[in-house]
Design a protein around this motif. Structure first.
Motif, short mmCIF file in Angstrom:
data_model
loop_
_atom_site.label_atom_id
_atom_site.label_comp_id
_atom_site.label_asym_id
_atom_site.label_seq_id
_atom_site.Cartn_x
_atom_site.Cartn_y
_atom_site.Cartn_z
N VAL A 1 0.84 -1.21 0.00
CA VAL A 1 0.00 0.00 0.00
C VAL A 1 0.87 1.25 0.00
CG1 VAL A 1 -1.73 1.32 1.28
CG2 VAL A 1 -1.91 -1.17 1.15
N LEU A 2 1.92 1.25 0.85
CA LEU A 2 2.82 2.40 0.93
C LEU A 2 3.53 2.63 -0.40
CD1 LEU A 2 4.41 4.59 2.49
CD2 LEU A 2 6.05 2.82 3.13
N TYR A 3 3.98 1.55 -1.04
CA TYR A 3 4.73 1.71 -2.29
C TYR A 3 3.83 2.26 -3.40
CZ TYR A 3 8.37 1.01 -5.72
OH TYR A 3 9.34 1.24 -6.68
N LEU A 4 2.58 1.84 -3.42
CA LEU A 4 1.66 2.38 -4.43
C LEU A 4 1.42 3.87 -4.20
CD1 LEU A 4 -0.91 -0.56 -4.69
CD2 LEU A 4 0.53 0.32 -6.54
N ALA A 5 1.35 4.28 -2.93
CA ALA A 5 1.19 5.71 -2.62
C ALA A 5 2.44 6.48 -3.05
CB ALA A 5 0.93 5.90 -1.13
N ALA A 6 3.62 5.90 -2.80
CA ALA A 6 4.87 6.55 -3.21
C ALA A 6 4.97 6.61 -4.74
CB ALA A 6 6.06 5.79 -2.64
N TYR A 7 4.55 5.51 -5.38
CA TYR A 7 4.60 5.43 -6.85
C TYR A 7 3.72 6.49 -7.49
CZ TYR A 7 4.38 3.22 -11.48
OH TYR A 7 4.46 2.96 -12.82
N LEU B 1 3.73 7.43 7.17
CA LEU B 1 2.96 6.88 6.05
C LEU B 1 2.82 5.37 6.17
CD1 LEU B 1 4.40 8.92 3.02
CD2 LEU B 1 2.09 9.05 3.96
N PHE B 2 3.90 4.72 6.63
CA PHE B 2 3.84 3.26 6.81
C PHE B 2 2.86 2.90 7.91
CE2 PHE B 2 5.33 -0.81 8.53
CZ PHE B 2 5.28 -1.58 7.37
N LYS B 3 2.80 3.72 8.97
CA LYS B 3 1.85 3.45 10.05
C LYS B 3 0.41 3.57 9.55
CE LYS B 3 4.81 4.71 13.98
NZ LYS B 3 5.06 5.69 15.04
N LEU B 4 0.16 4.56 8.67
CA LEU B 4 -1.18 4.69 8.08
C LEU B 4 -1.51 3.46 7.23
CD1 LEU B 4 -1.43 8.43 6.93
CD2 LEU B 4 -2.93 7.26 8.53
N ALA B 5 -0.53 3.03 6.42
CA ALA B 5 -0.73 1.83 5.60
C ALA B 5 -0.96 0.61 6.47
CB ALA B 5 0.47 1.62 4.68
N ASN B 6 -0.23 0.55 7.59
CA ASN B 6 -0.36 -0.56 8.52
C ASN B 6 -1.76 -0.59 9.13
OD1 ASN B 6 1.08 -2.76 9.47
ND2 ASN B 6 1.65 -1.75 11.38
N THR B 7 -2.28 0.59 9.47
CA THR B 7 -3.64 0.68 10.00
C THR B 7 -4.67 0.23 8.97
OG1 THR B 7 -2.96 2.56 11.38
CG2 THR B 7 -5.32 2.25 11.06
N ALA B 8 -4.43 0.62 7.71
CA ALA B 8 -5.34 0.22 6.64
C ALA B 8 -5.44 -1.29 6.53
CB ALA B 8 -4.87 0.81 5.31
#
Length: 506
Positions: free
Chosen positions: A330-336, A481-488
Motif C-alpha cells: 500500500v505504501l509503495y503504491l502511494a509513493a509510486y 505513512l507506513f503506520k497509516l498503511a499498517n492501520t489500513a
C-alpha cells in the motif's frame, strides 16, 4: 413480501465518495453542452470540487465500523479507503497536468474530464467490490473509459492504434474473467466473494484451479504483469501522455486492490497455488520490465516498461501475505503515485515545449530548463530506489517484508533488477546533465522561451512542484505513512485471518 424491498438498508453512505465523483461527471457534461469556452472555465473547477469532496468523505470514513453495502456487494473498509484515496489523488494530479495538453490538442476539455472521472469512478468502486457482478461492472466502467481515453486524439493514428489494441486485449481479458466467474458461480451457487471462498474448499480442484488461472489472468492484465503486458508499451506510446499518467497509477492501483481482495477471500484455501503463480508473475515482470527498458529510445516506452517492473516489486508484498508485506505494498503504491506522476509531469512539459518524447532529445536540457532537469532527475532516482528518496524507503519496506517471510528469491531478483533500473534511469539524467553545450540536441538548442503564463500551465506547475517535493522529502515522512498503511491493513476484517496464517507460517 413485496413490500420488504422498501425496508432493506443498502448502507448507501459507503459510496458517498463515489457519489461526489458521479456529480462531477454530470457537472462536466452539463458545462460541456454550454460550449467550449464555458467548459474550459468551469470543468476544472467542477473536477477539483468533486475530487476534493471525495477525498474529504474518504477521510471521514477512516476507521468507521465496516458494514456491507448494497446487499453485500460493496465494503468500505480501511483497505478500500486507502486504495480509493490513492486513485482519487492520481486523478487529481493527472487532471492538473492535462489541461494544457488537452487545450493544445484541440480536444473538448469538458468531455475529457467526464471520461477521466468515469474511469476514476470505476476504479474506486472496484477497490471495494465484494461480488462477482459488482466487480465486473466496476471493471468494465474503468476499462471502457480507458479505451476512450487512449484513442482521445482522434486525428493521431498512433492514438487510434493504441485504443484499438487496448480494446481488443481488454475485451479478451473481460471475457476470460467472465468465464472464470461462471466456474466460481457454478461451484458455489453464489456471486459473493467470501461465500464462494467457503463453498469451493471441498470442490473439484481442477475446475477451481482453472477459475483461479482465469481470474488471475484478468488481474495480471490490469496491473500489466508479464506475460499479460503486451498492450502496455504500445498503449503508453500512442495514448495522450496525461492518460498514460492516469493508467500507470490509477488503473494499476485498482488492479492491485482487486487482486488482494479476491485472492484473500475467494481463494484463501488455495494459498499456495496463487502465491506460486504470483511469484512467477513477479519474477517475470521485474526481469523483463527492467531489462527491456534498457533498450528503449522513447521516454514513454521506457516508463511503460518501468511500470511493468514496478508492478513486480509491489507483488513481493502481496506474495508475503503478512501485515508488513501488505502494508508495504500500500505504501509503495502511494509513493509510486507521486514519483511516477512527477516524472510524467516533466515529460508532458517537455513535450508541450518541444513536441518530442525521444530520450536523445533531452541531451543538454539543464542549460535551457533546470526545473524539468531537476524534477525528472529526482523522480527517476526515486523510481530507481536511491536514498533518501521516498521510493527507496518504499522498496526497503517491501524487501524487508519479503525477506522476513522467506521470499528470498523474490527479494534477490528485486535487488538485482533495481540495480538494472538505476542504470537506465541514470542514463537519462546523464543525458540531461553531463552533455556539453555543443553536444545538446537540436531540439534543446532551439528550446522556446519558458513562459508559465500560458493557459493550463499554472496547474501543471503546481502538480510538478507537489510531486517532486513529496518524492524528494517523503523519505522523512515514510514512517508515519507506513503506520497509516499498517492501520489500513490491520483494521480490515477480511485480512485478519490470512495475516494470522502467514505470521504462523513465518
Amino acid at each position: 413480501m413485496p413490500n420488504e424491498i422498501f425496508t432493506i438498508n443498502l448502507n448507501a453512505q459507503a459510496i458517498i465518495p463515489e457519489a461526489f465523483i458521479l456529480l462531477g461527471i454530470v457537472g462536466t457534461l452539463l458545462v460541456d453542452l454550454a460550449g467550449e469556452k464555458t467548459a474550459s472555465k468551469w470543468a476544472p473547477i467542477i473536477c477539483y470540487l468533486s475530487i476534493g469532496s471525495s477525498l474529504v468523505s474518504l477521510a471521514l470514513q477512516w476507521s468507521n465500523p465496516v458494514e456491507s453495502a448494497f446487499l453485500g456487494s460493496f465494503n468500505s473498509d480501511n483497505l478500500a479507503i486507502a486504495f480509493r484515496a490513492i486513485i482519487s489523488l492520481s486523478t487529481l494530479v493527472s487532471l492538473l497536468i492535462s489541461w494544457r495538453y488537452t487545450e493544445q490538442s484541440g480536444s473538448p476539455i469538458g468531455e475529457f474530464a467526464a471520461i477521466v472521472l468515469s474511469a476514476t469512478l470505476g476504479a474506486m468502486l472496484l477497490c471495494g467490490s465484494t461480488d462477482l457482478i459488482s466487480v465486473f461492472i466496476s471493471l468494465e466502467t474503468l476499462s471502457v473509459a480507458s479505451y476512450l481515453l487512449s484513442g482521445y486524439l482522434k486525428r493521431d493514428p498512433r492514438s487510434s492504434e493504441a485504443a484499438l489494441k487496448y480494446l481488443l486485449v481488454g475485451s479478451a481479458a473481460a471475457a476470460v474473467y467472465l468465464y472464470g466467474s461462471s466456474f466460481l458461480y457454478g461451484l458455489s451457487g453464489s456471486t459473493n466473494l467470501a461465500t464462494i471462498g467457503l463453498e469451493i474448499i471441498n470442490k473439484p480442484s481442477f475446475i477451481t484451479s482453472l477459475a483461479l488461472v482465469f481470474v488471475l489472468s484478468t488481474v495480471a492484465f490490469k496491473i500489466a504483469a508479464v506475460p499479460f503486458h503486451q498492450w502496455t508499451p504500445d498503449v503508453y506510446e500512442g495514448s495522450p501522455t496525461p492518460v498514460v499518467a492516469f493508467l500507470s497509477v490509477g488503473s494499476k492501483t485498482a488492479g492491485f486492490a482487486f487482486a488482494i481482495r479476491i485472492l484473500s477471500t475467494t481463494f484463501s484455501s488455495f494459498d499456495e497455488e496463487w502465491k506460486l503463480l504470483f511469484t512467477i508473475l513477479a519474477i517475470l515482470s521485474m526481469a523483463l520490465g527492467n531489462v527491456v527498458a534498457l533498450a528503449q529510445t522513447s521516454m514513454k516506452r521506457m516508463l511503460a516498461y518501468s511500470s511493468i517492473g514496478q508492478a513486480g516489486f509491489v507483488m513481493i508484498g502481496i506474495v508475503s501475505g503478512t501485515q508488513d508485506g501488505l502494508s508495504a505494498a500500500v505504501l509503495y503504491l502511494a509513493a509510486y503515485l507521486f514519483m511516477n506522476l512527477g516524472a510524467f509531469s516533466c515529460v508532458i512539459l517537455f513535450s508541450l515545449r518541444t513536441g518530442s518524447d525521444r530520450i536523445l532529445d533531452y541531451s543538454g536540457l539543464y542549460q535551457k530548463d533546470p526545473l524539468i532537469t531537476l524534477g525528472l532527475s529526482l523522480c527517476l532516482l526515486s523510481l530507481g530506489g536511491l536514498p533518501p528518496m521516498l521510493g527507496f524507503f518504499g522498496k526497503i519496506y517491501l524487501f524487508f517484508a519479503g525477506w522476513a517471510n522467506h521470499q528470498y528469491l523474490l527479494v534477490i531478483i528485486g535487488l538485482v533488477t533495481s540495480v538494472i533500473s538505476i542504470y537506465y534511469y541514470i542514463s537519462v539524467i546523464k543525458m540531461m546533465v553531463v552533455k556539453e553545450p555543443q553536444e545538446a540536441s537540436e531540439i534543446v538548442k532551439s528550446y522556446p522561451e519558458i513562459n508559465w503564463g500560458i493557459v493550463g500551465l499554472p496547474p501543471l506547475r503546481i502538480a510538478l512542484y507537489t510531486c517532486v517535493a513529496v518524492t524528494a522529502l517523503g523519505g522523512i515522512l515514510s514512517n508515519p505513512l507506513f503506520k497509516l498503511a499498517n492501520t489500513a491493513v490491520s483494521e480490515t476484517p477480511f485480512l485478519k485471518d490470512i495475516i494470522a496464517t502467514a505470521n504462523n507460517i513465518s
